[in-house]
Design a protein around this motif. Structure first.
Motif, PDB file in Angstrom:
ATOM      1  N   SER A   1      19.174   6.188 -41.788  1.00  0.00           N
ATOM      2  CA  SER A   1      18.513   4.893 -42.021  1.00  0.00           C
ATOM      3  C   SER A   1      19.305   3.760 -41.368  1.00  0.00           C
ATOM      4  O   SER A   1      18.731   2.806 -40.835  1.00  0.00           O
ATOM      5  N   GLY A   2      20.643   3.867 -41.407  1.00  0.00           N
ATOM      6  CA  GLY A   2      21.476   2.848 -40.768  1.00  0.00           C
ATOM      7  C   GLY A   2      21.266   2.818 -39.265  1.00  0.00           C
ATOM      8  O   GLY A   2      21.240   1.749 -38.644  1.00  0.00           O
TER       9      GLY A   2
ATOM     10  N   TYR B   1      18.446   3.682 -37.593  1.00  0.00           N
ATOM     11  CA  TYR B   1      17.163   3.058 -37.262  1.00  0.00           C
ATOM     12  C   TYR B   1      17.174   1.562 -37.570  1.00  0.00           C
ATOM     13  O   TYR B   1      16.578   0.759 -36.845  1.00  0.00           O
ATOM     14  N   ASN B   2      17.888   1.185 -38.637  1.00  0.00           N
ATOM     15  CA  ASN B   2      17.966  -0.230 -38.988  1.00  0.00           C
ATOM     16  C   ASN B   2      18.708  -1.024 -37.917  1.00  0.00           C
ATOM     17  O   ASN B   2      18.357  -2.157 -37.589  1.00  0.00           O
ATOM     18  N   TYR B   3      19.756  -0.381 -37.348  1.00  0.00           N
ATOM     19  CA  TYR B   3      20.560  -1.071 -36.338  1.00  0.00           C
ATOM     20  C   TYR B   3      19.722  -1.435 -35.111  1.00  0.00           C
ATOM     21  O   TYR B   3      19.921  -2.491 -34.504  1.00  0.00           O
TER      22      TYR B   3
ATOM     23  N   SER C   1      16.433  -1.891 -35.099  1.00  0.00           N
ATOM     24  CA  SER C   1      15.175  -2.572 -35.444  1.00  0.00           C
ATOM     25  C   SER C   1      15.149  -3.969 -34.828  1.00  0.00           C
ATOM     26  O   SER C   1      16.203  -4.568 -34.588  1.00  0.00           O
TER      27      SER C   1
ATOM     28  N   LYS D   1      14.470  -6.850 -36.095  1.00  0.00           N
ATOM     29  CA  LYS D   1      15.079  -7.866 -36.944  1.00  0.00           C
ATOM     30  C   LYS D   1      16.598  -7.838 -36.810  1.00  0.00           C
ATOM     31  O   LYS D   1      17.251  -8.895 -36.708  1.00  0.00           O
ATOM     32  N   SER D   2      17.186  -6.636 -36.822  1.00  0.00           N
ATOM     33  CA  SER D   2      18.636  -6.523 -36.673  1.00  0.00           C
ATOM     34  C   SER D   2      19.087  -7.026 -35.316  1.00  0.00           C
ATOM     35  O   SER D   2      20.113  -7.703 -35.197  1.00  0.00           O
TER      36      SER D   2
END
Length: 445
Positions: A176-177, A179-181, A183, A185-186
């Motif tokens: 998850s980290g 994919y979040n990185y 994204s 927004k990130s």
């Protein structure tokens, strides 16, 4: 396996080290990261003992036998399979069934992806810090952000499919980290922070170059407020300076002091000597210190000595081109191996308050020799005057400057020490040499 068993207290202490995966009464399982650090530092010439101690391990608890055996295993595994050989495969070989039996093609694909990731990570480590420039280089950790970028690089470079979860698992980061990185927004937040940091950098450089005189972080903080009316937190200034490599070389902190103080607390001890140098008891009061030596074409070395205060005899010495803790502790080892020495009752070692002598490791070595320890008052060279006097005579009389290599320097020092102890007569020793005066005191006693 070493026969030494760990106590509950030792297990608790070892478990606090971030490089220990698990520990039982019989053994330790180290992290793969520590094994890679060990190989990198070992290739730079550091001994297994030094590497373990610099990474927070107490050799007295682990035992030097266990350290040397681990070093032998890791080097053999690295020589055979590279960084892949350093992986802990206990979980892989535990015999527990996975949810679905992988096909041979899937297994080969995962293994190939893992090898590629480790290769890229190894290259990154070399670029960041382990480039073989010397033993004093910094140990570098790969951050979570760098691991995310590594994973994406490997996936794109080798066109891997459905490997994100697997690569995240072996890299020690969350899926998850990852994919979040990446994204939108990130990415937007990182772009915003980068713009803010560039503005901070511009203001910090104004203060850094103010009146064309370089400044450290605290001077920058005060100059920003006093000259430009800008108030920044000191931690923020240091972060920006580190990020953009804004360095002030004036009065830089000694890296060896940082290294020695990194894991343990140093202790200053009371002055037991009080300048009572001549007690006419050989082996009672021992003085120690370190001095620098310039030789050849601007080369620099360091000399550590231990001197008997009553007889002026040099009982042990050590020469090195690096000012590390080993310079002092190895001198103690040589003192222990000097069979001519017999310590008197209540014998103690006196030094200044240098970082080597306040080190817990050094103080532990002194206790093992059965000696007490004493220290001069801060900034008072007269409290160790005979040792300073010896260094003065040594630099005047020994042929240091003509030496062109550390080997030549060591040979000259060895020759001088033999001359000084056995052939150099001293007025204050009843016109005897140090060895003659020692034998005289023992005979009188």
């Amino acid at each position: 396996m070493s026969k030494k068993l760990f106590t509950d207290i030792e297990i608790k202490n070892l478990s606090k080290n971030p490089y220990v995966k698990s520990v039982s009464t019989k053994g330790i399982i180290y992290t793969d990261e520590f094994k890679r650090i060990f190989i990198a530092e070992s290739e730079n010439g550091k001994s297994p003992r030094q590497i373990f101690e610099e990474n927070g391990f107490d050799i007295d608890i682990i035992g030097i036998v266990r350290v040397n055996r681990a070093a032998y295993r890791w080097r053999a595994a690295y020589n055979e399979s590279g960084v892949l050989g350093l992986r802990d495969t206990r979980k892989d070989n535990s015999g527990r069934p996975i949810n679905r039996e992988l096909s041979l093609e899937e297994k080969n694909a995962k293994l190939e992806a893992q090898i590629q990731l480790l290769q890229v990570e190894n290259e990154l480590l070399k670029k960041l810090g382990h480039d073989g420039k010397g033993a004093g280089e910094k140990r570098v950790k790969v951050s979570a952000e760098q691991k995310f970028l590594l994973i994406r690089t490997v996936i794109e470079m080798y066109d891997l499919k459905n490997m994100v979860s697997f690569l995240c698992e072996i890299s020690g980061v969350s899926r998850s980290g990852y994919y979040n990185y990446f994204s939108p927004k990130s990415q937007e937040n990182r772009d915003r922070r980068e713009k803010e940091d560039l503005l901070l950098k511009e203001n910090i450089l104004k203060a850094f170059n103010f009146k064309r005189r370089k400044k450290g972080a605290r001077q920058i903080k005060m100059t920003l407020k006093g000259q430009f009316g800008i108030k920044y937190n000191l931690k923020r200034i240091r972060r920006i300076m580190k990020k953009y490599k804004i360095e002030c070389t004036i009065r830089r902190a000694n890296p060896y002091k940082k290294m020695l103080k990194a894991t343990q607390e140093h202790s200053v001890l009371p002055n037991l000597l009080n300048r009572e140098f001549k007690q006419d008891i050989p082996g009672k009061v021992l003085l120690t210190d370190i001095t620098y030596l310039y030789y050849g074409k601007g080369q620099k070395a360091y000399l550590s000595t231990i001197k008997d205060s009553s007889t002026n005899e040099i009982l042990a010495y050590n020469v090195s081109n690096r000012l590390t803790l080993d310079l002092a502790t190895d001198t103690l080892v040589k003192l222990k191996n000097n069979r001519r020495i017999e310590f008197a009752e209540g014998a103690f070692l006196h030094s200044d308050q240098g970082v080597h002598y306040t080190s817990p490791t050094f103080q532990k070595h002194v206790k093992k020799l059965g000696l007490g320890q004493s220290m001069s008052r801060r900034g008072n060279c007269w409290d160790n005057a005979p040792q300073e006097s010896f260094f003065g005579h040594f630099k005047d009389e020994a042929f240091i400057k003509p030496c062109n290599s550390i080997e030549e320097l060591k040979k000259e020092i060895r020759s001088y020490m033999t001359y000084y102890n056995n052939l150099r007569y001293q007025w204050d020793l009843k016109k005897m040499t140090p060895v003659e005066y020692r034998n005289h005191l023992l005979h009188v006693a």
